[in-house]
Design a protein around this motif. Sequence first.
Motif, PDB file in Angstrom:
ATOM      1  N   THR A  11       5.021   7.777  -0.692  1.00  0.00           N
ATOM      2  CA  THR A  11       4.878   8.081   0.737  1.00  0.00           C
ATOM      3  C   THR A  11       5.569   7.002   1.570  1.00  0.00           C
ATOM      4  OG1 THR A  11       2.847   6.803   1.044  1.00  0.00           O
ATOM      5  CG2 THR A  11       2.591   9.115   0.358  1.00  0.00           C
ATOM      6  N   GLU A  12       5.729   7.275   2.859  1.00  0.00           N
ATOM      7  CA  GLU A  12       6.354   6.307   3.762  1.00  0.00           C
ATOM      8  C   GLU A  12       5.429   5.126   4.072  1.00  0.00           C
ATOM      9  OE1 GLU A  12       8.185   7.696   7.297  1.00  0.00           O
ATOM     10  OE2 GLU A  12       9.693   8.883   6.225  1.00  0.00           O
ATOM     11  N   PHE A  13       4.142   5.245   3.703  1.00  0.00           N
ATOM     12  CA  PHE A  13       3.212   4.156   4.032  1.00  0.00           C
ATOM     13  C   PHE A  13       2.771   3.376   2.789  1.00  0.00           C
ATOM     14  CE2 PHE A  13       1.097   8.315   4.107  1.00  0.00           C
ATOM     15  CZ  PHE A  13       0.104   8.179   3.137  1.00  0.00           C
ATOM     16  N   SER A  14       3.542   3.499   1.698  1.00  0.00           N
ATOM     17  CA  SER A  14       3.199   2.771   0.472  1.00  0.00           C
ATOM     18  C   SER A  14       3.032   1.277   0.728  1.00  0.00           C
ATOM     19  CB  SER A  14       4.273   2.995  -0.601  1.00  0.00           C
ATOM     20  OG  SER A  14       4.254   4.328  -1.052  1.00  0.00           O
ATOM     21  N   CYS A  48     -13.485  -2.451  -0.014  1.00  0.00           N
ATOM     22  CA  CYS A  48     -12.910  -1.171  -0.424  1.00  0.00           C
ATOM     23  C   CYS A  48     -13.725  -0.604  -1.586  1.00  0.00           C
ATOM     24  CB  CYS A  48     -11.453  -1.341  -0.851  1.00  0.00           C
ATOM     25  SG  CYS A  48     -11.230  -2.358  -2.329  1.00  0.00           S
ATOM     26  N   VAL A  49     -13.436   0.645  -1.935  1.00  0.00           N
ATOM     27  CA  VAL A  49     -14.032   1.242  -3.132  1.00  0.00           C
ATOM     28  C   VAL A  49     -13.239   0.716  -4.331  1.00  0.00           C
ATOM     29  CG1 VAL A  49     -14.490   3.371  -4.399  1.00  0.00           C
ATOM     30  CG2 VAL A  49     -14.798   3.314  -1.912  1.00  0.00           C
ATOM     31  N   SER A  85      -6.269   0.293  -2.532  1.00  0.00           N
ATOM     32  CA  SER A  85      -5.611   0.066  -1.234  1.00  0.00           C
ATOM     33  C   SER A  85      -5.513   1.321  -0.378  1.00  0.00           C
ATOM     34  CB  SER A  85      -4.208  -0.501  -1.451  1.00  0.00           C
ATOM     35  OG  SER A  85      -3.392   0.431  -2.148  1.00  0.00           O
ATOM     36  N   SER A  86      -6.035   2.460  -0.879  1.00  0.00           N
ATOM     37  CA  SER A  86      -5.906   3.715  -0.127  1.00  0.00           C
ATOM     38  C   SER A  86      -6.879   3.818   1.044  1.00  0.00           C
ATOM     39  CB  SER A  86      -6.082   4.919  -1.053  1.00  0.00           C
ATOM     40  OG  SER A  86      -7.334   4.873  -1.702  1.00  0.00           O
ATOM     41  N   ALA A 106       2.864  -5.101  -6.877  1.00  0.00           N
ATOM     42  CA  ALA A 106       1.718  -5.679  -7.597  1.00  0.00           C
ATOM     43  C   ALA A 106       0.969  -6.656  -6.705  1.00  0.00           C
ATOM     44  CB  ALA A 106       2.189  -6.376  -8.867  1.00  0.00           C
ATOM     45  N   PHE A 107       1.694  -7.538  -6.031  1.00  0.00           N
ATOM     46  CA  PHE A 107       1.061  -8.536  -5.157  1.00  0.00           C
ATOM     47  C   PHE A 107       0.240  -7.864  -4.063  1.00  0.00           C
ATOM     48  CE2 PHE A 107       1.002 -11.103  -1.283  1.00  0.00           C
ATOM     49  CZ  PHE A 107       0.546 -12.333  -1.747  1.00  0.00           C
ATOM     50  N   LEU A 108       0.803  -6.820  -3.458  1.00  0.00           N
ATOM     51  CA  LEU A 108       0.150  -6.182  -2.315  1.00  0.00           C
ATOM     52  C   LEU A 108      -0.966  -5.231  -2.751  1.00  0.00           C
ATOM     53  CD1 LEU A 108       3.404  -5.631  -0.243  1.00  0.00           C
ATOM     54  CD2 LEU A 108       1.541  -7.184   0.351  1.00  0.00           C
ATOM     55  N   HIS A 109      -0.658  -4.289  -3.618  1.00  0.00           N
ATOM     56  CA  HIS A 109      -1.651  -3.262  -3.983  1.00  0.00           C
ATOM     57  C   HIS A 109      -2.811  -3.818  -4.810  1.00  0.00           C
ATOM     58  CE1 HIS A 109       0.137   0.390  -2.340  1.00  0.00           C
ATOM     59  NE2 HIS A 109       1.313  -0.120  -2.655  1.00  0.00           N
ATOM     60  N   ARG A 110      -2.599  -4.949  -5.470  1.00  0.00           N
ATOM     61  CA  ARG A 110      -3.687  -5.555  -6.248  1.00  0.00           C
ATOM     62  C   ARG A 110      -4.379  -6.672  -5.475  1.00  0.00           C
ATOM     63  NH1 ARG A 110      -0.337  -6.255 -11.935  1.00  0.00           N
ATOM     64  NH2 ARG A 110       0.664  -4.215 -11.857  1.00  0.00           N
TER      65      ARG A 110
END
Length: 256
Positions: A77-80, A124-125, A151-152, A177-181
């Motif tokens: 998506t554009e907001f990844s 977050c969940v 991160s959703s 990896a740095f951002l989503h984790r």
Amino acid sequence: MSCEGKVHPVSSNGDMTKEKPLKIFVGYDPREDLAYEVCRHSILKRSSIPVEIIPIKQSELRKNGLYWRERGQFESTEFSFTRFLTPHLANYEGWAMFVDCDFLYLADIKELRDLIDDKYAIMCVQHDYTPKETTKMDGAVQTVYPRKNWSSMVLYNSGHPKNKVLTPEVVNKETGAFLHRFQWLEDDEIGSIPFVWNFLEGHNKVVENDPQTFPKSIHYTRGGPWFEAWKHCEFADLWLKEMENYQQEAKKKVEK
């Protein structure tokens, strides 16, 4: 940011309130405009607290010089990556929320806000989730990585010192990896929210006679009924009903 942010300044007893609105940034992708509108509608319709809903549009961020990274092959998506600008867009003040557009809210957002604990940098969940499918939505590649879907939907303590790391420069250059984790944080700085607030369609299950397992917000992470291939996914009926309700209200506004 976008001028589309809408404030819903009504308290639970119907009176106007001076309470500061909770800023909710929603990931926006032009292919999923209807999903965004239905998500927004589902939050506003049930909210008993003031909220300001702001779509994170990549085109606007690029125009404003906040986002310049090239799109990678695994960005579905554009907001990844733009999602991680949430603390910056909230001026590094107070609590703000990010949520993907493919959510349907079935409960009052106040219940979620009331779970906030200032000792955390984010909440977050914390899913333990490995998707079975190799594709999602309209044929996008389904990637597998640790902390997938964390991160959703995130409540960000925007003023927390650790979140000041999330500058536009960092969001534009750091790895997925740095951002989503959430690698800028220690594990004990990440608060946990009950799974019913990010109920993964096709993964999480409702247990009969256990109201604690019924979703408060459904995440159509594989793809929702706005995509032809996912017209018959689980909870499709709830989303389609909400869509009809949104379209009826939008039509009434036009007719006024």
